[in-house]
Design an enzyme around this catalytic site. Structure first.
Site, PDB file in Angstrom:
ATOM      1  N   LYS A  13       0.821  -1.212   0.000  1.00 58.82           N
ATOM      2  CA  LYS A  13       0.000   0.000   0.000  1.00 58.82           C
ATOM      3  C   LYS A  13       0.857   1.265   0.000  1.00 58.82           C
ATOM      4  O   LYS A  13       0.621   2.186  -0.760  1.00 58.82           O
ATOM      5  CB  LYS A  13      -0.875   0.082   1.259  1.00 58.82           C
ATOM      6  CG  LYS A  13      -1.963  -0.933   1.389  1.00 58.82           C
ATOM      7  CD  LYS A  13      -2.842  -0.631   2.611  1.00 58.82           C
ATOM      8  CE  LYS A  13      -2.104  -0.587   3.933  1.00 58.82           C
ATOM      9  NZ  LYS A  13      -1.601  -1.869   4.424  1.00 58.82           N
ATOM     10  N   ARG A  88      -9.140   1.193   8.845  1.00 61.07           N
ATOM     11  CA  ARG A  88      -8.712  -0.175   9.106  1.00 61.07           C
ATOM     12  C   ARG A  88      -9.772  -0.935   9.885  1.00 61.07           C
ATOM     13  O   ARG A  88      -9.590  -2.117  10.176  1.00 61.07           O
ATOM     14  CB  ARG A  88      -7.453  -0.151   9.942  1.00 61.07           C
ATOM     15  CG  ARG A  88      -6.189  -0.459   9.180  1.00 61.07           C
ATOM     16  CD  ARG A  88      -5.049  -0.268  10.153  1.00 61.07           C
ATOM     17  NE  ARG A  88      -3.893  -1.017   9.846  1.00 61.07           N
ATOM     18  CZ  ARG A  88      -2.833  -0.513   9.198  1.00 61.07           C
ATOM     19  NH1 ARG A  88      -2.842   0.706   8.726  1.00 61.07           N
ATOM     20  NH2 ARG A  88      -1.775  -1.249   9.007  1.00 61.07           N
ATOM     21  N   ARG A 123      11.591  -5.995   4.215  1.00 59.44           N
ATOM     22  CA  ARG A 123      11.144  -4.611   4.182  1.00 59.44           C
ATOM     23  C   ARG A 123      12.048  -3.691   5.007  1.00 59.44           C
ATOM     24  O   ARG A 123      12.466  -4.023   6.097  1.00 59.44           O
ATOM     25  CB  ARG A 123       9.715  -4.541   4.709  1.00 59.44           C
ATOM     26  CG  ARG A 123       9.100  -3.176   4.581  1.00 59.44           C
ATOM     27  CD  ARG A 123       7.638  -3.277   4.475  1.00 59.44           C
ATOM     28  NE  ARG A 123       7.025  -3.213   5.784  1.00 59.44           N
ATOM     29  CZ  ARG A 123       5.747  -2.869   5.974  1.00 59.44           C
ATOM     30  NH1 ARG A 123       4.981  -2.592   4.930  1.00 59.44           N
ATOM     31  NH2 ARG A 123       5.250  -2.820   7.180  1.00 59.44           N
ATOM     32  N   ARG A 156      11.583  -2.023  10.716  1.00 57.93           N
ATOM     33  CA  ARG A 156      10.657  -1.654  11.776  1.00 57.93           C
ATOM     34  C   ARG A 156      10.528  -2.787  12.780  1.00 57.93           C
ATOM     35  O   ARG A 156      10.531  -3.946  12.411  1.00 57.93           O
ATOM     36  CB  ARG A 156       9.284  -1.355  11.177  1.00 57.93           C
ATOM     37  CG  ARG A 156       9.141   0.086  10.737  1.00 57.93           C
ATOM     38  CD  ARG A 156       7.966   0.274   9.828  1.00 57.93           C
ATOM     39  NE  ARG A 156       6.753  -0.415  10.273  1.00 57.93           N
ATOM     40  CZ  ARG A 156       5.628  -0.391   9.592  1.00 57.93           C
ATOM     41  NH1 ARG A 156       5.556   0.280   8.458  1.00 57.93           N
ATOM     42  NH2 ARG A 156       4.579  -1.027  10.036  1.00 57.93           N
ATOM     43  N   ARG A 167      -0.327  -9.116  13.200  1.00 54.97           N
ATOM     44  CA  ARG A 167      -0.907  -8.066  12.355  1.00 54.97           C
ATOM     45  C   ARG A 167      -1.794  -8.664  11.271  1.00 54.97           C
ATOM     46  O   ARG A 167      -2.807  -8.068  10.891  1.00 54.97           O
ATOM     47  CB  ARG A 167       0.207  -7.226  11.744  1.00 54.97           C
ATOM     48  CG  ARG A 167       0.882  -6.339  12.792  1.00 54.97           C
ATOM     49  CD  ARG A 167       2.214  -5.836  12.329  1.00 54.97           C
ATOM     50  NE  ARG A 167       2.113  -4.879  11.248  1.00 54.97           N
ATOM     51  CZ  ARG A 167       3.149  -4.579  10.449  1.00 54.97           C
ATOM     52  NH1 ARG A 167       4.305  -5.153  10.614  1.00 54.97           N
ATOM     53  NH2 ARG A 167       2.986  -3.686   9.502  1.00 54.97           N
TER      54      ARG A 167
HETATM   55  P1  ADP Z   1       1.289  -1.691   7.687  1.00 56.84           P
HETATM   56  O1  ADP Z   1       0.361  -1.229   6.627  1.00 56.84           O
HETATM   57  O2  ADP Z   1       2.522  -2.259   7.143  1.00 56.84           O
HETATM   58  O3  ADP Z   1       0.646  -2.554   8.733  1.00 56.84           O
HETATM   59  P2  ADP Z   1       1.277   0.943   8.906  1.00 56.84           P
HETATM   60  O4  ADP Z   1       2.473   1.789   8.907  1.00 56.84           O
HETATM   61  O5  ADP Z   1       0.138   1.334   8.069  1.00 56.84           O
HETATM   62  O6  ADP Z   1       1.805  -0.492   8.555  1.00 56.84           O
HETATM   63  O7  ADP Z   1       0.744   0.778  10.395  1.00 56.84           O
HETATM   64  C1  ADP Z   1       1.575   0.409  11.458  1.00 56.84           C
HETATM   65  C2  ADP Z   1       0.812   0.343  12.764  1.00 56.84           C
HETATM   66  O8  ADP Z   1       0.245   1.632  13.046  1.00 56.84           O
HETATM   67  C3  ADP Z   1      -0.372  -0.603  12.782  1.00 56.84           C
HETATM   68  O9  ADP Z   1       0.012  -1.924  13.069  1.00 56.84           O
HETATM   69  C4  ADP Z   1      -1.230   0.027  13.891  1.00 56.84           C
HETATM   70  O10 ADP Z   1      -0.720  -0.288  15.170  1.00 56.84           O
HETATM   71  C5  ADP Z   1      -1.035   1.504  13.657  1.00 56.84           C
HETATM   72  N1  ADP Z   1      -2.060   2.047  12.732  1.00 56.84           N
HETATM   73  C6  ADP Z   1      -1.849   2.639  11.523  1.00 56.84           C
HETATM   74  N2  ADP Z   1      -3.013   3.006  10.949  1.00 56.84           N
HETATM   75  C7  ADP Z   1      -3.993   2.633  11.806  1.00 56.84           C
HETATM   76  C8  ADP Z   1      -5.413   2.716  11.782  1.00 56.84           C
HETATM   77  N3  ADP Z   1      -6.086   3.250  10.731  1.00 56.84           N
HETATM   78  N4  ADP Z   1      -6.089   2.218  12.849  1.00 56.84           N
HETATM   79  C9  ADP Z   1      -5.459   1.693  13.908  1.00 56.84           C
HETATM   80  N5  ADP Z   1      -4.130   1.557  13.990  1.00 56.84           N
HETATM   81  C10 ADP Z   1      -3.391   2.027  12.956  1.00 56.84           C
END
Ligand code: ADP
Ligand code: ZN
Length: 210
Positions: A13, A88, A123, A156, A167
């Site tokens: 994404k 999400r 990654r 990360r 996740r």
């Molecule tokens: P990825 O898409 O690789 O999981 P992100 O950088 O989008 O990684 O998100 C990393 C973390 O940030 C998630 O695992 C969550 O803990 C938090 N996070 C990001 N966006 C949201 C969201 N919309 N709702 C809840 N938690 C979020």
């Protein structure tokens, strides 16, 4: 155009959001990046989010909804935006609807769990600007260094294999139901994630033009 990118963690994404951002000249908004920024600058919100994030859990809805409300109010969103990693959960999608934010297209990047687990180990992200790379699929020109800002590339904490499994579970239970939510609104398209970033981009741009 107001676009949402859906997909499992590691489905690409973020990378695709950056490409569309350059092509369409609209901002790519990543709640994950905003939270990581807040963490780095030591804000209270960042502190609160840290334990959830490190465990691979979602940050509470009210926190991310607040973040998105503030971000979408900035003037660079006037001509459109790409949401990467928001919504999400169903309540987050409902919050967007009740804010009166009009979404044009929702694209789900489809990648199997097996592939996700393999991909995540390679990654890397830029410590400074948050740009994403992959040792195999999207290597930086110079090893360990960001092409965009010359920052250092790191892995990360939440890309550790055990956390990735957590996740993925969260993705299937909390986030995947958004596909039918947006399908009912007639906004959903699926894009099969390809080995090569450029190939996925090509499919995605075709969907956006359709
Ligand atoms: P990825 O898409 O690789 O999981 P992100 O950088 O989008 O990684 O998100 C990393 C973390 O940030 C998630 O695992 C969550 O803990 C938090 N996070 C990001 N966006 C949201 C969201 N919309 N709702 C809840 N938690 C979020
Ligand atoms: Zn960088």
């Amino acid at each position: 155009m107001n676009i949402i990118l859906l997909g499992a963690p590691g489905a690409g994404k973020g990378t695709q959001a950056e490409v569309i951002c350059d092509r369409l000249n609209i901002p790519a908004i990543s709640t994950g990046n905003i939270i990581r920024e807040a963490l780095k600058s030591g804000t209270e919100m960042g502190q609160k989010a840290k334990s959830f994030m490190d465990a691979g859990a979602l940050v509470p809805d009210e926190v991310v909804i607040g973040i998105i409300k503030e971000r979408l109010a900035l003037s660079d969103c006037e001509n459109g935006f790409i949401l990467d990693g928001f919504p999400r959960t169903i309540p987050q999608a409902e919050a967007l609807d009740s804010m009166g934010v009009k979404i044009d297209k929702v694209i789900s990047i489809e990648v199997s769990d097996d592939k996700i687990i393999k991909r995540m180990s390679g990654r890397r992200v830029c410590e400074k600007c948050g740009a994403s790379y992959h040792l195999e699929y999207k290597a930086p020109t110079q090893e360990g260094t960001c092409d965009k800002c010359a920052g250092t590339l790191i892995q990360r904490k939440d890309d550790h294999p055990d956390t990735v499994k957590a996740r993925l579970d969260v993705f299937h239970t909390e986030t995947e139901p958004l596909k039918s939510y947006y399908e009912k609104q007639g906004k959903l398209s699926l894009v099969e994630g390809q080995e090569k970033v450029e190939d996925t981009t090509a499919l995605l741009l075709k969907q956006l033009e359709a």
